[in-house]
Enzyme design. Structure first.
Site, PDB file in Angstrom:
ATOM      1  N   HIS A 337       0.857  -1.187   0.000  1.00  0.00           N
ATOM      2  CA  HIS A 337       0.000   0.000   0.000  1.00  0.00           C
ATOM      3  C   HIS A 337       0.898   1.245   0.000  1.00  0.00           C
ATOM      4  O   HIS A 337       1.745   1.407   0.879  1.00  0.00           O
ATOM      5  CB  HIS A 337      -0.944   0.006   1.200  1.00  0.00           C
ATOM      6  N   ALA A 338       0.700   2.121  -0.981  1.00  0.00           N
ATOM      7  CA  ALA A 338       1.613   3.246  -1.183  1.00  0.00           C
ATOM      8  C   ALA A 338       1.667   4.162   0.036  1.00  0.00           C
ATOM      9  O   ALA A 338       0.641   4.434   0.664  1.00  0.00           O
ATOM     10  CB  ALA A 338       1.169   4.051  -2.404  1.00  0.00           C
ATOM     11  N   HIS A 367       0.321  11.882  -5.712  1.00  0.00           N
ATOM     12  CA  HIS A 367      -0.279  11.902  -4.369  1.00  0.00           C
ATOM     13  C   HIS A 367       0.813  11.735  -3.302  1.00  0.00           C
ATOM     14  O   HIS A 367       0.898  12.517  -2.347  1.00  0.00           O
ATOM     15  CB  HIS A 367      -1.322  10.786  -4.254  1.00  0.00           C
ATOM     16  N   GLU A 368       1.630  10.724  -3.477  1.00  0.00           N
ATOM     17  CA  GLU A 368       2.668  10.442  -2.472  1.00  0.00           C
ATOM     18  C   GLU A 368       3.687  11.579  -2.390  1.00  0.00           C
ATOM     19  O   GLU A 368       4.104  11.982  -1.310  1.00  0.00           O
ATOM     20  CB  GLU A 368       3.378   9.116  -2.784  1.00  0.00           C
ATOM     21  N   HIS A 371       2.787  14.401  -0.236  1.00  0.00           N
ATOM     22  CA  HIS A 371       3.119  14.220   1.189  1.00  0.00           C
ATOM     23  C   HIS A 371       4.574  14.644   1.437  1.00  0.00           C
ATOM     24  O   HIS A 371       4.882  15.354   2.382  1.00  0.00           O
ATOM     25  CB  HIS A 371       2.967  12.755   1.598  1.00  0.00           C
ATOM     26  N   GLU A 395      -3.531  14.872   2.505  1.00  0.00           N
ATOM     27  CA  GLU A 395      -3.968  13.979   1.426  1.00  0.00           C
ATOM     28  C   GLU A 395      -4.332  14.731   0.150  1.00  0.00           C
ATOM     29  O   GLU A 395      -4.494  14.124  -0.910  1.00  0.00           O
ATOM     30  CB  GLU A 395      -5.172  13.146   1.891  1.00  0.00           C
ATOM     31  N   HIS A 495      -6.685   0.528   5.467  1.00  0.00           N
ATOM     32  CA  HIS A 495      -6.689   1.482   6.573  1.00  0.00           C
ATOM     33  C   HIS A 495      -7.372   0.956   7.835  1.00  0.00           C
ATOM     34  O   HIS A 495      -7.164   1.511   8.908  1.00  0.00           O
ATOM     35  CB  HIS A 495      -7.351   2.778   6.116  1.00  0.00           C
ATOM     36  N   TYR A 505      -9.519  11.387   3.598  1.00  0.00           N
ATOM     37  CA  TYR A 505      -9.578  11.281   2.136  1.00  0.00           C
ATOM     38  C   TYR A 505     -10.857  11.905   1.584  1.00  0.00           C
ATOM     39  O   TYR A 505     -10.869  12.426   0.484  1.00  0.00           O
ATOM     40  CB  TYR A 505      -9.464   9.823   1.687  1.00  0.00           C
TER      41      TYR A 505
HETATM   42  O1  X8Z Z   1      -4.210   5.353   1.030  1.00  0.00           O
HETATM   43  C1  X8Z Z   1      -4.113   6.174   0.149  1.00  0.00           C
HETATM   44  C2  X8Z Z   1      -2.738   6.658  -0.300  1.00  0.00           C
HETATM   45  C3  X8Z Z   1      -1.773   6.702   0.805  1.00  0.00           C
HETATM   46  S1  X8Z Z   1      -2.099   7.935   1.966  1.00  0.00           S
HETATM   47  C4  X8Z Z   1      -2.222   5.732  -1.371  1.00  0.00           C
HETATM   48  N1  X8Z Z   1      -5.226   6.625  -0.487  1.00  0.00           N
HETATM   49  C5  X8Z Z   1      -6.553   6.152  -0.149  1.00  0.00           C
HETATM   50  C6  X8Z Z   1      -6.743   4.697  -0.524  1.00  0.00           C
HETATM   51  O2  X8Z Z   1      -5.904   4.152  -1.262  1.00  0.00           O
HETATM   52  O3  X8Z Z   1      -7.727   4.106  -0.105  1.00  0.00           O
HETATM   53  C7  X8Z Z   1      -5.254   7.632  -1.533  1.00  0.00           C
HETATM   54  C8  X8Z Z   1      -6.685   7.813  -1.888  1.00  0.00           C
HETATM   55  C9  X8Z Z   1      -7.504   7.019  -0.924  1.00  0.00           C
HETATM   56 ZN    ZN Z   2      -1.875   9.825   1.185  1.00  0.00          ZN
END
Ligand code: X8Z
Ligand code: ZN
Length: 596
Positions: A337-338, A367-368, A371, A395, A495, A505
């Protein structure tokens, strides 16, 4: 005897009260200086351990990270409790804010009992590990990773294959259920030790307003965008029905969750080819372009970096390139997960991502990096203010830049020969709405579920049922097969096991349109917002940086004002952006049912 002890106690109590010295501002300042130094030290240690663990998920790295996290969290909790002795003392604004944040920035409060604190950090580390190592194994012994299953959901149009991938990934989470249940008990206990009703109460209190008011703000924002979501939903349902047939997709009911191109039905642009407007498709596919150009993962990141430097930000440090993880290792388990990291709170910036060459990851890289550039911009702030104005801001930054990946920008990069004609804008807007508008109810519901779980309104006996009730209520989707309490579908979303609050988000999906609107203006863009790009605008970069470098030092409305002149979150920025699409969608669905 009893009477004497009582009298003595009362006397002793009165005496201590009378002689206890009221703490001074200087003492509060000195206390906070120590707290900041110690939390910075423990935070850096915990980050190094967590980095190694996320890059090498093993028995030992789980122990090391869980210990380091425990040291940090326990210290933070202790300080937050000690800090109550300064309650009621008149402090300078900056210092008063630090005292508030000392509590409110804790997302995983540990119980006072050291044994329980240890148990809680072990559980959260383990749940994250289970997710990171998760694979779906077929009866024939072949196993598939989340990346592989996601690729099927993105590109297959075979309902059987889609169902297998959808269901397959959800085999990884039932084993988390017991841990998750215990985590809820323990983290709630920690939250109560800090004076909150439960963990949801703590999480919602971190927005410079009472938690209840914040929840009302969320309702307000959701009400603003709901009609747009419902139009998109009705249109997509109609198109999916045309493709898959009435047997698979109901005319006026929820959309089956496995047909939307994404493992969690959170973004839908992967099914754009199924729903594209025939007459106004812009006719390019960023994934195909990247693959044809044989772009490699590093090059993908270089494009992201170049966007930031075009705004006037300094290039990333050499150590970013040496220490980041860009591709999925074949020989070990990692958290794919990024994520973006700043290990030393100064300039040791890194991302960790299993990059695939496609448009989704191209956007995620921006996105990354958002941050990382935020982290660097606020690195002059004291420890307590090392953060974004609220978590939604962090975010939103990279996503804001990604909204500037317009056809014109792709021409500048040499990806396209010419911009598609404005008559193709419906296609452009629809493709973006499939990600940004479709995401909104998803962004909202994850924490709606968790807050109910934390408050006890939803108990373990109905975890999964309550989850699907919210998926239906907000997103209008339904599971493609019957689910039961033997499943634990929330755990199949990163998450949840990783204890990352998710409302951020949702906020980011509103804020990024406000940021984009303001920065496009700053960059002197006068055309429609979906054609506006801030690429190359030093003025927009400066304006953005003014907000970024404030970190967490001011209430978020002040940070928002620094960038946009606005002081409240406003989903009209989303509505305005998609207004032409809304009119078009409503025309397409005028004979169709809306809602579910
Ligand atoms: O978790 C993330 C990022 C890391 S903060 C990749 N996002 C959420 C997800 O993947 O569920 C970005 C958008 C929503
Ligand atoms: Zn993020």
């Amino acid at each position: 005897m009893r009477g004497i002890i009582c009298t003595l106690l009362i006397l002793f109590g009165a005496w201590t009260h009378a002689t206890e010295k009221k703490p001074t501002v200087a003492e509060a300042q000195s206390f906070m200086d120590d707290v900041e130094a110690e939390l910075a030290r423990l935070g850096v240690e915990a980050s190094h351990a967590a980095w190694v663990n996320a890059n090498f998920i093993t028995y030992d790295t789980e122990i090391l990270t869980s210990k380091a996290t425990e040291r940090l969290l326990v210290a933070n909790m202790d300080y937050a409790k000690q800090a109550t002795r300064f309650d009621g003392l008149e402090l300078p604004a900056d210092l008063a804010r630090k005292f508030k944040l000392l509590k409110l920035t804790i997302t995983l409060p540990t119980p006072s009992d050291p044994k329980l604190a240890e148990e809680l950090t072990q559980i959260t580390t383990r749940m994250k590990g289970v997710y990171g190592k998760g694979r779906y194994c077929r009866e024939d012994g072949t196993c598939l990773s989340l990346g592989e299953l996601s690729a099927t959901l993105a590109s297959s149009r075979d309902p059987e294959a889609l169902l297998e991938a959808w269901q397959g990934w959800r085999t990884i989470s039932p084993e988390m259920r017991k841990d998750f249940t215990r985590y809820v008990e323990l983290a709630n206990q920690g939250a109560r030790d800090l004076g909150f009703k439960d963990l949801g109460d703590l999480w919602t209190s971190a927005y410079d307003m009472p938690g209840k008011d914040f929840q009302a703000e969320l309702d307000r924002l959701w009400t603003q965008v709901k009609p747009l979501y419902e139009s998109l939903h009705a249109y997509v349902r109609m198109k999916l029905r045309q493709h898959y047939g009435d047997e698979v997709v109901p005319k006026d009911g929820p959309i089956p969750a496995h047909l939307l191109g994404n493992m969690w039905s959170q973004t839908w642009s992967n099914i754009y080819p199924l729903v594209a407007p025939a007459s106004s498709d812009p006719g390019y596919d960023l994934t195909a372009i990247l693959q044809e150009r044989k772009t490699d993962p590093i090059q993908m990141v270089k494009y992201g970096e170049a966007f930031f430097t075009s705004l006037g930000f300094e290039p990333l440090p050499d150590t970013f390139w040496e220490r980041s993880l860009f591709t999925k290792p074949q020989d070990r388990d990692v958290v794919c997960h990024a994520s973006a990291w700043c290990l030393d709170n100064i300039d040791d910036l890194r991302i960790k991502m299993c990059i695939e060459i496609n448009d989704e990851d191209f956007i995620t890289i921006h996105h990354e990096l958002g941050h990382n550039f935020y982290q660097r911009a606020y690195n002059q702030q004291p420890t307590m203010f090392l953060g974004s104005a609220n978590d939604g801001f962090h975010e939103a930054v990279g996503d804001t830049l990604a909204l500037s990946i317009t056809p014109k920008y792709l021409v500048d990069l040499g990806f396209l020969n010419e911009e598609p004609d404005p008559s193709k804008d419906t296609g452009l807007l629809l493709r973006l709405a499939l990600d940004k508008v479709a995401f909104l109810p998803f962004g909202l519901l994850i924490d709606q579920w968790r807050w109910k779980v934390f408050s006890g309104e939803v108990t373990p006996e109905s975890y999964n049922q309550a989850w699907w009730a919210l998926r239906l209520k907000y997103q209008g989707i339904a599971p493609p097969v019957t689910r039961s309490e033997a499943d634990f579908d929330p755990g199949a979303k990163y998450h949840v096991p990783a204890n990352v609050p998710y409302t951020r988000y949702f906020l980011a999906h509103v804020l990024q349109f406000q940021f984009h609107r303001a920065l496009a203006k700053e960059a002197g863009q006068t055309g429609p917002l979906h054609r506006a790009s801030i690429y190359g605008s030093k003025k927009a970069g400066e304006r953005l940086n003014t907000m970024l470098e404030m970190g967490l030092s001011q209430p978020w409305p002040d940070a928002l004002a620094a960038l946009s002149g606005e002081t409240s979150m406003d989903a009209n920025a989303v509505i305005d952006y998609f207004a032409p699409l809304k009119a078009w969608l409503d025309e397409q669905i005028k004979d169709q049912p809306k809602g579910w």
